[in-house]
Design a protein around this motif. Structure first.
Motif, short mmCIF file in Angstrom:
data_model
loop_
_atom_site.label_atom_id
_atom_site.label_comp_id
_atom_site.label_asym_id
_atom_site.label_seq_id
_atom_site.Cartn_x
_atom_site.Cartn_y
_atom_site.Cartn_z
N PHE A 12 0.83 -1.20 0.18
CA PHE A 12 -0.05 0.02 -0.09
C PHE A 12 0.78 1.24 0.11
CE2 PHE A 12 -3.35 -2.94 1.59
CZ PHE A 12 -4.41 -2.23 0.92
N LEU A 13 2.03 1.07 0.66
CA LEU A 13 2.69 2.44 0.72
C LEU A 13 3.67 2.60 -0.64
CD1 LEU A 13 4.72 1.79 4.33
CD2 LEU A 13 2.85 3.47 3.63
N VAL A 14 3.67 1.77 -1.54
CA VAL A 14 4.64 1.95 -2.57
C VAL A 14 3.35 2.01 -3.96
CG1 VAL A 14 6.81 0.92 -1.86
CG2 VAL A 14 5.24 -0.47 -2.86
N ILE A 15 2.22 1.77 -3.51
CA ILE A 15 1.30 1.71 -4.62
C ILE A 15 1.24 2.66 -5.66
CG2 ILE A 15 -0.64 2.68 -3.56
CD1 ILE A 15 -0.76 -0.25 -5.63
N ARG A 16 1.82 4.12 -5.13
CA ARG A 16 1.73 5.14 -5.88
C ARG A 16 2.79 5.15 -6.95
NH1 ARG A 16 3.62 9.70 -1.57
NH2 ARG A 16 2.38 8.29 -0.40
N TYR A 17 3.81 4.37 -6.68
CA TYR A 17 5.02 4.14 -7.70
C TYR A 17 4.61 2.96 -8.63
CZ TYR A 17 7.13 7.09 -4.28
OH TYR A 17 7.45 8.13 -3.51
N GLY A 18 3.92 1.94 -8.25
CA GLY A 18 3.53 0.97 -9.12
C GLY A 18 3.03 -0.20 -8.32
N VAL A 19 2.92 -1.39 -8.89
CA VAL A 19 2.23 -2.64 -8.12
C VAL A 19 3.27 -3.58 -8.07
CG1 VAL A 19 0.79 -4.57 -8.31
CG2 VAL A 19 -0.17 -2.26 -9.15
N ILE A 20 3.52 -4.37 -6.95
CA ILE A 20 4.52 -5.50 -6.93
C ILE A 20 3.86 -6.60 -7.34
CG2 ILE A 20 6.15 -6.61 -5.41
CD1 ILE A 20 6.20 -3.97 -3.69
N PRO A 21 4.26 -7.38 -8.28
CA PRO A 21 3.50 -8.64 -8.78
C PRO A 21 3.97 -9.75 -7.90
CG PRO A 21 5.29 -8.20 -10.20
CD PRO A 21 5.34 -7.00 -9.45
N ALA A 22 3.00 -10.68 -7.85
CA ALA A 22 3.18 -11.89 -6.88
C ALA A 22 4.48 -12.72 -7.55
CB ALA A 22 2.09 -12.71 -6.65
N SER A 23 5.29 -13.05 -6.91
CA SER A 23 6.33 -13.85 -7.55
C SER A 23 6.21 -15.44 -7.55
CB SER A 23 7.88 -13.38 -6.96
OG SER A 23 7.78 -13.91 -5.65
N ARG A 24 6.85 -15.98 -8.39
CA ARG A 24 6.79 -17.37 -8.13
C ARG A 24 7.07 -17.87 -6.63
NH1 ARG A 24 9.22 -20.22 -13.82
NH2 ARG A 24 7.75 -19.13 -15.06
N GLY A 25 8.10 -17.42 -6.16
CA GLY A 25 8.61 -17.70 -4.86
C GLY A 25 7.30 -17.59 -3.82
N GLY A 26 6.82 -16.49 -4.05
CA GLY A 26 5.66 -16.10 -2.89
C GLY A 26 4.57 -17.05 -3.14
N LYS A 27 4.01 -17.52 -4.32
CA LYS A 27 3.12 -18.56 -4.58
C LYS A 27 3.54 -19.93 -4.22
CE LYS A 27 1.39 -16.56 -8.89
NZ LYS A 27 1.46 -16.57 -10.40
N LEU A 28 4.79 -20.17 -4.08
CA LEU A 28 5.37 -21.56 -3.51
C LEU A 28 5.18 -21.23 -2.04
CD1 LEU A 28 6.55 -24.33 -3.89
CD2 LEU A 28 8.91 -23.15 -3.97
N LYS A 29 5.55 -20.18 -1.48
CA LYS A 29 5.50 -19.91 0.00
C LYS A 29 3.99 -20.19 0.52
CE LYS A 29 4.15 -16.09 1.22
NZ LYS A 29 2.91 -15.76 1.36
N THR A 30 2.95 -19.63 -0.33
CA THR A 30 1.75 -19.74 0.20
C THR A 30 1.36 -21.14 0.17
OG1 THR A 30 0.98 -17.40 -0.66
CG2 THR A 30 -0.70 -19.15 -0.56
N LEU A 31 1.70 -21.96 -0.90
CA LEU A 31 1.45 -23.30 -1.02
C LEU A 31 1.77 -24.10 0.31
CD1 LEU A 31 0.04 -25.83 -2.55
CD2 LEU A 31 2.06 -26.01 -3.83
N THR A 32 3.10 -23.95 0.38
CA THR A 32 4.09 -24.66 1.42
C THR A 32 3.51 -24.16 2.68
OG1 THR A 32 6.04 -24.43 0.13
CG2 THR A 32 6.25 -25.05 2.51
N GLN A 33 3.18 -23.00 2.93
CA GLN A 33 2.35 -22.61 4.33
C GLN A 33 1.04 -23.49 4.47
OE1 GLN A 33 1.68 -18.38 4.70
NE2 GLN A 33 3.98 -18.01 4.79
N GLY A 34 0.17 -23.48 3.52
CA GLY A 34 -0.92 -24.07 3.57
C GLY A 34 -1.05 -25.49 3.99
N VAL A 35 -0.01 -26.47 3.19
CA VAL A 35 0.33 -27.85 3.64
C VAL A 35 0.63 -27.91 4.83
CG1 VAL A 35 1.73 -29.65 2.65
CG2 VAL A 35 0.65 -28.25 1.12
N ALA A 36 1.66 -27.18 5.20
CA ALA A 36 2.39 -27.27 6.53
C ALA A 36 1.30 -26.99 7.67
CB ALA A 36 3.42 -26.36 6.71
N VAL A 37 0.43 -25.75 7.68
CA VAL A 37 -0.54 -25.50 8.89
C VAL A 37 -1.50 -26.71 8.65
CG1 VAL A 37 -2.16 -23.91 9.35
CG2 VAL A 37 -0.01 -23.36 8.60
N GLY A 38 -1.92 -27.01 7.41
CA GLY A 38 -2.85 -28.17 7.53
C GLY A 38 -2.53 -29.44 7.91
N MET A 39 -1.03 -29.66 8.03
CA MET A 39 -0.53 -31.15 8.77
C MET A 39 -0.51 -30.84 10.16
SD MET A 39 2.33 -32.11 5.85
CE MET A 39 2.88 -33.51 6.91
#
Length: 265
Positions: A183-210
């Motif tokens: 939100f702080l840098v939205i005036r300069y542009g949008v930071i896209p979601a990276s592949r690492g970020g998507k892998l992080k989300t998937l890994t977090q979901g699997v780990a918490v689910g376990m």
């Protein structure tokens, strides 16, 4: 009475209009020419007014129709999935803490609610982008729903003693910090979601689910290492987003400075 038939007068005016068009080509069709052609008295004819009015109606109607579509789009399938995920949060907490929080049956139901929330998280964003269902409500509610279900699961696990509090603090601190930074840098542009970020989300979901499931033996050991990988990805991707935000801010400020210099010149 001018003594000239109306058809002849119309033909003469059309010929003059054609002569004025660049390259000698007729600029308008017969209907379009009559809209700009004066009648024998030198004033715009009724046909011209009627064509102009008819041409304006679709534009106004299009705006009204677009507004109606935008209003109705709040209730699209992507937003409904986001709402479902929000509703699942209190239900998940109730199931997770039922009967002291250690009953395998209740924990299995809590895992089912968590799994549904994670699956809807994968689908609502894809549907919104694929079918152009992005709305202001979705932009705000989707990240809130994501953080709510993950935060609820981590806090419950730490409160029950299944997960160290420092893990919960690291993951939630990173998620909230990156969201605020976006939100702080939205005036300069949008930071896209990276592949690492998507892998992080998937890994977090699997780990918490376990961890939500009452696992024992080698599965309990496996979930420890999956959670360790999730923590590492959480930190690494968080630092990468910070780097991207710094670069984006510098580029934005540099471009703004160049624009100001050109304006002063």
């Amino acid at each position: 009475m001018t003594g000239v038939p109306a058809s002849a007068a119309g033909g003469s005016s059309q010929a003059q209009g054609a002569g004025r068009a660049p390259g000698g080509a007729t600029a308008h069709s017969a209907t379009g020419a009559s809209a700009d052609t004066p009648d024998a008295a030198g004033t715009p004819g009724p046909t011209g007014r009627m064509v102009a009015a008819e041409g304006a109606k679709p534009a106004r109607g299009g705006k009204i129709a677009a507004a109606a579509v935008n209003q109705a789009s709040v209730w699209n399938i992507a937003n409904l999935l986001t709402m479902l995920r929000l509703v699942l949060v209190p239900g998940f907490v109730a199931l997770m803490l039922a009967d002291g929080g250690y009953d395998p049956a209740w924990r299995s139901l809590a895992w089912a609610a968590f799994a549904i929330a994670m699956i809807t998280d994968l689908f609502d964003g894809h549907l919104a982008r694929t079918y152009n269902l992005v709305t202001d409500f979705g932009k705000i509610a989707d990240p809130i729903a994501d953080k709510a279900i993950m935060g609820a699961a981590l806090i419950c696990l730490s409160a029950l003693g299944d997960l160290p509090w420092w893990v919960t603090i690291v993951i939630l601190g990173r998620e909230l910090g990156i969201t605020l930074m976006r939100f702080l840098v939205i005036r300069y542009g949008v930071i896209p979601a990276s592949r690492g970020g998507k892998l992080k989300t998937l890994t977090q979901g699997v780990a918490v689910g376990m961890y939500v499931l009452a696992l024992t033996g080698w599965l309990a050991t496996l979930r420890f290492w999956v959670m360790a990988a999730a923590v590492v990805l959480t930190v690494v991707t968080g630092l990468d987003y910070v780097r991207q935000a710094i670069v984006l801010r510098r580029q934005g400020r540099a471009e703004r400075g160049e624009t100001l210099e050109e304006t002063e010149e």
